[in-house]
Design a protein around this motif. Sequence first.
Motif, PDB file in Angstrom:
ATOM      1  N   LYS A   1       0.839  -1.206   0.000  1.00 25.74           N
ATOM      2  CA  LYS A   1       0.000   0.000   0.000  1.00 25.74           C
ATOM      3  C   LYS A   1       0.872   1.253   0.000  1.00 25.74           C
ATOM      4  N   ILE A   2       0.538   2.184  -0.897  1.00 20.88           N
ATOM      5  CA  ILE A   2       1.236   3.469  -0.991  1.00 20.88           C
ATOM      6  C   ILE A   2       0.243   4.557  -0.593  1.00 20.88           C
ATOM      7  N   SER A   3       0.650   5.393   0.351  1.00 19.80           N
ATOM      8  CA  SER A   3      -0.253   6.421   0.864  1.00 19.80           C
ATOM      9  C   SER A   3       0.405   7.788   0.855  1.00 19.80           C
ATOM     10  N   ASN A   4      -0.406   8.819   0.547  1.00 19.12           N
ATOM     11  CA  ASN A   4       0.081  10.198   0.683  1.00 19.12           C
ATOM     12  C   ASN A   4      -0.517  10.869   1.915  1.00 19.12           C
ATOM     13  N   GLY A   5      -1.157  10.062   2.787  1.00 19.76           N
ATOM     14  CA  GLY A   5      -1.755  10.579   4.007  1.00 19.76           C
ATOM     15  C   GLY A   5      -3.225  10.888   3.860  1.00 19.76           C
ATOM     16  N   PHE A   6      -3.700  11.035   2.636  1.00 19.07           N
ATOM     17  CA  PHE A   6      -5.117  11.299   2.380  1.00 19.07           C
ATOM     18  C   PHE A   6      -5.769  10.126   1.676  1.00 19.07           C
ATOM     19  N   MET A   7      -5.029   9.507   0.754  1.00 17.86           N
ATOM     20  CA  MET A   7      -5.552   8.374   0.006  1.00 17.86           C
ATOM     21  C   MET A   7      -4.421   7.380  -0.221  1.00 17.86           C
ATOM     22  N   SER A   8      -4.788   6.153  -0.576  1.00 17.56           N
ATOM     23  CA  SER A   8      -3.772   5.137  -0.812  1.00 17.56           C
ATOM     24  C   SER A   8      -4.207   4.206  -1.928  1.00 17.56           C
ATOM     25  N   ILE A   9      -3.216   3.577  -2.575  1.00 17.15           N
ATOM     26  CA  ILE A   9      -3.474   2.538  -3.559  1.00 17.15           C
ATOM     27  C   ILE A   9      -2.649   1.326  -3.170  1.00 17.15           C
ATOM     28  N   THR A  10      -3.057   0.148  -3.635  1.00 23.44           N
ATOM     29  CA  THR A  10      -2.336  -1.072  -3.321  1.00 23.44           C
ATOM     30  C   THR A  10      -1.707  -1.623  -4.592  1.00 23.44           C
ATOM     31  N   MET A  11      -0.390  -1.764  -4.574  1.00 27.26           N
ATOM     32  CA  MET A  11       0.351  -2.240  -5.730  1.00 27.26           C
ATOM     33  C   MET A  11       0.371  -3.769  -5.764  1.00 27.26           C
ATOM     34  N   PRO A  12       0.368  -4.367  -6.957  1.00 28.01           N
ATOM     35  CA  PRO A  12       0.419  -5.831  -7.072  1.00 28.01           C
ATOM     36  C   PRO A  12       1.715  -6.387  -6.471  1.00 28.01           C
ATOM     37  N   ALA A  13       1.621  -7.506  -5.783  1.00 25.11           N
ATOM     38  CA  ALA A  13       2.780  -8.097  -5.117  1.00 25.11           C
ATOM     39  C   ALA A  13       3.871  -8.475  -6.112  1.00 25.11           C
ATOM     40  N   GLU A  14       3.462  -8.894  -7.324  1.00 24.35           N
ATOM     41  CA  GLU A  14       4.455  -9.332  -8.304  1.00 24.35           C
ATOM     42  C   GLU A  14       5.293  -8.183  -8.859  1.00 24.35           C
ATOM     43  N   LEU A  15       4.884  -6.935  -8.593  1.00 22.63           N
ATOM     44  CA  LEU A  15       5.638  -5.777  -9.076  1.00 22.63           C
ATOM     45  C   LEU A  15       6.534  -5.176  -7.995  1.00 22.63           C
ATOM     46  N   GLU A  16       6.623  -5.836  -6.854  1.00 19.96           N
ATOM     47  CA  GLU A  16       7.459  -5.327  -5.771  1.00 19.96           C
ATOM     48  C   GLU A  16       8.902  -5.148  -6.247  1.00 19.96           C
ATOM     49  N   GLY A  17       9.471  -3.985  -5.927  1.00 20.92           N
ATOM     50  CA  GLY A  17      10.843  -3.684  -6.292  1.00 20.92           C
ATOM     51  C   GLY A  17      11.023  -3.172  -7.709  1.00 20.92           C
ATOM     52  N   LYS A  18       9.939  -3.094  -8.476  1.00 21.11           N
ATOM     53  CA  LYS A  18      10.035  -2.668  -9.868  1.00 21.11           C
ATOM     54  C   LYS A  18       9.517  -1.249 -10.101  1.00 21.11           C
ATOM     55  N   TYR A  19       9.136  -0.581  -9.020  1.00 22.02           N
ATOM     56  CA  TYR A  19       8.575   0.757  -9.170  1.00 22.02           C
ATOM     57  C   TYR A  19       9.057   1.664  -8.043  1.00 22.02           C
ATOM     58  N   ILE A  20       8.909   2.964  -8.267  1.00 19.17           N
ATOM     59  CA  ILE A  20       9.150   3.975  -7.242  1.00 19.17           C
ATOM     60  C   ILE A  20       7.913   4.861  -7.222  1.00 19.17           C
ATOM     61  N   ALA A  21       7.445   5.204  -6.043  1.00 16.28           N
ATOM     62  CA  ALA A  21       6.276   6.070  -5.912  1.00 16.28           C
ATOM     63  C   ALA A  21       6.676   7.385  -5.253  1.00 16.28           C
ATOM     64  N   PHE A  22       6.090   8.475  -5.723  1.00 21.65           N
ATOM     65  CA  PHE A  22       6.308   9.797  -5.148  1.00 21.65           C
ATOM     66  C   PHE A  22       4.949  10.388  -4.791  1.00 21.65           C
ATOM     67  N   CYS A  23       4.855  10.927  -3.599  1.00 26.84           N
ATOM     68  CA  CYS A  23       3.577  11.448  -3.129  1.00 26.84           C
ATOM     69  C   CYS A  23       3.683  12.915  -2.734  1.00 26.84           C
ATOM     70  N   LYS A  24       2.583  13.624  -2.927  1.00 28.80           N
ATOM     71  CA  LYS A  24       2.425  14.981  -2.426  1.00 28.80           C
ATOM     72  C   LYS A  24       0.946  15.190  -2.196  1.00 28.80           C
ATOM     73  N   ASP A  25       0.570  16.347  -1.702  1.00 31.35           N
ATOM     74  CA  ASP A  25      -0.825  16.599  -1.391  1.00 31.35           C
ATOM     75  C   ASP A  25      -1.692  16.412  -2.628  1.00 31.35           C
ATOM     76  N   GLY A  26      -2.624  15.473  -2.553  1.00 31.68           N
ATOM     77  CA  GLY A  26      -3.557  15.253  -3.657  1.00 31.68           C
ATOM     78  C   GLY A  26      -3.012  14.426  -4.793  1.00 31.68           C
ATOM     79  N   GLU A  27      -1.790  13.879  -4.682  1.00 32.47           N
ATOM     80  CA  GLU A  27      -1.181  13.155  -5.793  1.00 32.47           C
ATOM     81  C   GLU A  27      -0.418  11.919  -5.339  1.00 32.47           C
ATOM     82  N   ILE A  28      -0.465  10.887  -6.176  1.00 41.13           N
ATOM     83  CA  ILE A  28       0.431   9.741  -6.069  1.00 41.13           C
ATOM     84  C   ILE A  28       0.933   9.462  -7.483  1.00 41.13           C
TER      85      ILE A  28
END
Length: 410
Positions: free
Chosen positions: A93-120
């Motif tokens: 789960k990736i959260s910016n403190g207001f909302m979150s999304i859940t990434m597929p387990a098979e993609l672990e380590g293959k992405y980077i997420a950046f968060c700010k107010d209102g954005e993921i």
Amino acid sequence: MKNRVLVLVMGCMLVMAGCGSVGATTPAENGAEPAATESASETADAESAEETEDTATDSESTEENTEDAGAEGDGFVDEFTIGEETAPDANGKISNGFMSITMPAELEGKYIAFCKDGEINVYEKESYDAKFGGFCFGIYVTTSFEDYGGMRTKIGELTDKDGQVYNVLIEYPSDVQWDYEKNDEMPEAYRALYEGARDIVATLEPDQGGEYVDGAGTKGETIFADKAKEIVGIIENAKDANELEAADLSPVYYAVTQGDDAKDPMETMGIAYFDSNSNGVDEMFVGDIETGQIYDMFASVDGKPAHVVSGNFRDYFKANGYGVREYILESAGVSVIKSSILSSNTTEFIPQYAIKLDETDTAEHKWSVSYDDAAENWEEITEEDYNMDLSNMEAEGDVEVKFVPLKNFK
């Protein structure tokens, strides 16, 4: 395509993502708790360290600036623009403190997420690290109806614990974001993230209470439900064409009931919903079921139905994908077809181009094209070019327009 082009386009897109529209509010501005930030002491220490480093390396500034420019040209985007790097929790789960999304387990380590107010924002790690951008998709929430259209598409609505409704938007990259010199096609990890974005975003959840409804505020059946019933009632009970025109509707629905070939508009006319400008939100079209000729069009403006345009037998519309075509019979032997796109969250068309066929004896040009908004200045073209333009206009789109008889909306 040069690497430098990638960062310029990408940078512009992301800066625009951060700006929003006048009057729009972000979750933080509405009182929602933002994601954790550095303490004042940590910020002061960082600033002090930066000042010391700046002083120590002042003599090398020219060389470093050159190197930085080269890095940016390779697709690098700084974290100030795209937010703070945010690691997923144990469940992806990736959260910016207001909302979150859940990434597929098979993609672990293959992405980077950046968060700010209102954005993921989600990036493919290998491409990002190699300074080729790596942007796969972004999720944004806004209270404004003017923030979608173009690269951003509305996909649903999030209602927070206080009842404030946010439009949820998804954005995809506008250009190549991987090492195109090494890979002719999308790398496997990038493809999985890019093509799986819509399903990933559907896992969105509010972190501070409330509800996310995927698809909410996008479907014509919901947006125009009351308007459709109202229109059907007016058409069915109209005593003459004037009543229809007074209600901002085409007189065609009354005209078809007259004469030897009289027809019942409840049977022969219908309503269709589809997204003609790719902003994620349906428009409503009223027209002839058999011919596909559209005589009235409605859009969603600030979440409410708004009439766009009416037509008639000599000036009607058609649509089967991206954009709308207007067919105009100017006079005997002279016909014009205009291609336009409805501007998002408005009732205004953005003209694309128009073609004219003039088969009269006094014609200056038999086949011509116009690129100005009013279609007043015409340039001669060949018959082959005319037919090619006509074919492009009428090419089958990826949207199957299905008119449902008006009687079904009573």
